[in-house]
Design a protein around this motif. Structure first.
Motif, PDB file in Angstrom:
ATOM      1  N   ILE A  26      36.042  40.240  58.662  1.00 42.58           N
ATOM      2  CA  ILE A  26      36.075  41.764  58.646  1.00 42.58           C
ATOM      3  C   ILE A  26      36.501  42.013  59.993  1.00 42.58           C
ATOM      4  O   ILE A  26      37.329  43.121  60.290  1.00 42.58           O
ATOM      5  CB  ILE A  26      34.695  42.430  58.351  1.00 42.58           C
ATOM      6  CG1 ILE A  26      34.694  42.329  56.674  1.00 42.58           C
ATOM      7  CG2 ILE A  26      34.943  44.021  58.653  1.00 42.58           C
ATOM      8  CD1 ILE A  26      33.059  42.799  56.129  1.00 42.58           C
ATOM      9  N   CYS A  27      35.963  41.286  60.875  1.00 46.28           N
ATOM     10  CA  CYS A  27      36.265  41.832  62.416  1.00 46.28           C
ATOM     11  C   CYS A  27      37.671  41.540  62.759  1.00 46.28           C
ATOM     12  O   CYS A  27      38.015  42.277  63.498  1.00 46.28           O
ATOM     13  CB  CYS A  27      35.241  41.308  63.229  1.00 46.28           C
ATOM     14  SG  CYS A  27      33.452  41.993  63.107  1.00 46.28           S
ATOM     15  N   PHE A  28      38.072  40.250  62.306  1.00 47.78           N
ATOM     16  CA  PHE A  28      39.732  40.041  62.476  1.00 47.78           C
ATOM     17  C   PHE A  28      40.589  41.158  61.843  1.00 47.78           C
ATOM     18  O   PHE A  28      41.380  41.708  62.407  1.00 47.78           O
ATOM     19  CB  PHE A  28      39.871  38.612  61.799  1.00 47.78           C
ATOM     20  CG  PHE A  28      41.511  38.429  61.932  1.00 47.78           C
ATOM     21  CD1 PHE A  28      42.050  38.000  62.903  1.00 47.78           C
ATOM     22  CD2 PHE A  28      42.311  38.727  60.749  1.00 47.78           C
ATOM     23  CE1 PHE A  28      43.537  38.002  63.236  1.00 47.78           C
ATOM     24  CE2 PHE A  28      43.594  38.403  60.771  1.00 47.78           C
ATOM     25  CZ  PHE A  28      44.241  38.292  61.963  1.00 47.78           C
ATOM     26  N   GLU A  29      40.234  41.655  60.550  1.00 43.95           N
ATOM     27  CA  GLU A  29      41.065  42.686  59.968  1.00 43.95           C
ATOM     28  C   GLU A  29      40.705  43.966  60.811  1.00 43.95           C
ATOM     29  O   GLU A  29      41.943  44.673  60.897  1.00 43.95           O
ATOM     30  CB  GLU A  29      40.582  42.896  58.379  1.00 43.95           C
ATOM     31  CG  GLU A  29      41.531  43.807  57.704  1.00 43.95           C
ATOM     32  CD  GLU A  29      42.835  43.517  57.852  1.00 43.95           C
ATOM     33  OE1 GLU A  29      43.737  44.170  57.824  1.00 43.95           O
ATOM     34  OE2 GLU A  29      43.089  42.069  57.723  1.00 43.95           O
ATOM     35  N   ILE A  30      39.513  44.453  61.378  1.00 43.19           N
ATOM     36  CA  ILE A  30      39.575  45.402  62.313  1.00 43.19           C
ATOM     37  C   ILE A  30      40.458  45.288  63.476  1.00 43.19           C
ATOM     38  O   ILE A  30      41.027  46.160  63.818  1.00 43.19           O
ATOM     39  CB  ILE A  30      37.999  45.812  62.731  1.00 43.19           C
ATOM     40  CG1 ILE A  30      37.110  45.977  61.332  1.00 43.19           C
ATOM     41  CG2 ILE A  30      37.888  46.589  63.795  1.00 43.19           C
ATOM     42  CD1 ILE A  30      35.670  46.237  61.766  1.00 43.19           C
TER      43      ILE A  30
END
Length: 119
Positions: A26-30
């Protein structure tokens, strides 16, 4: 299925962001969405190979990204990455502290020692 963003493509133009845990999930996508909307993005993570792959993926889209290795549970690493981000981009406007961790306290009661839990 990807959908078009409801935000202007340049809504974050000129902003600098740091995303902890931004090398995957998720943090990569953020991090990717911040960059796709104009921000320069630094990502922090523990594993160099994951960081390098994430930065390469962002750069392959023409996005400005850099990776800094470190563990958020280590106060010196966190301070170093923060300083490196500011040095690299000249400022820091956005912080997303998304690195995974299992903490045995509510966020407002968490001390720096709490970050070492489960290390």
């Amino acid at each position: 299925m990807a959908t078009e963003s409801p935000f202007r493509a340049d809504v974050l133009k000129g902003k600098a962001a740091l995303v902890t845990g931004g090398g995957s999930g998720i943090c990569f996508e953020i991090a990717a969405q911040l960059a796709r909307h104009g921000a320069h993005v630094a990502i922090m993570g523990r594993r160099r190979e994951v960081l390098d792959k994430a930065v390469a993926a962002l750069r392959s889209e023409g996005l400005r990204a850099v990776g800094f290795q470190g563990d958020v549970r280590n106060q010196e690493d966190a301070a170093r990455v923060l300083a490196s981000t500011v040095e690299h981009f000249g400022k820091l406007d956005i912080l997303v502290n998304g690195a995974a961790g299992n903490f045995l306290a509510s966020p407002e009661d968490l001390t720096p020692k709490g970050f070492r839990t489960g290390a």
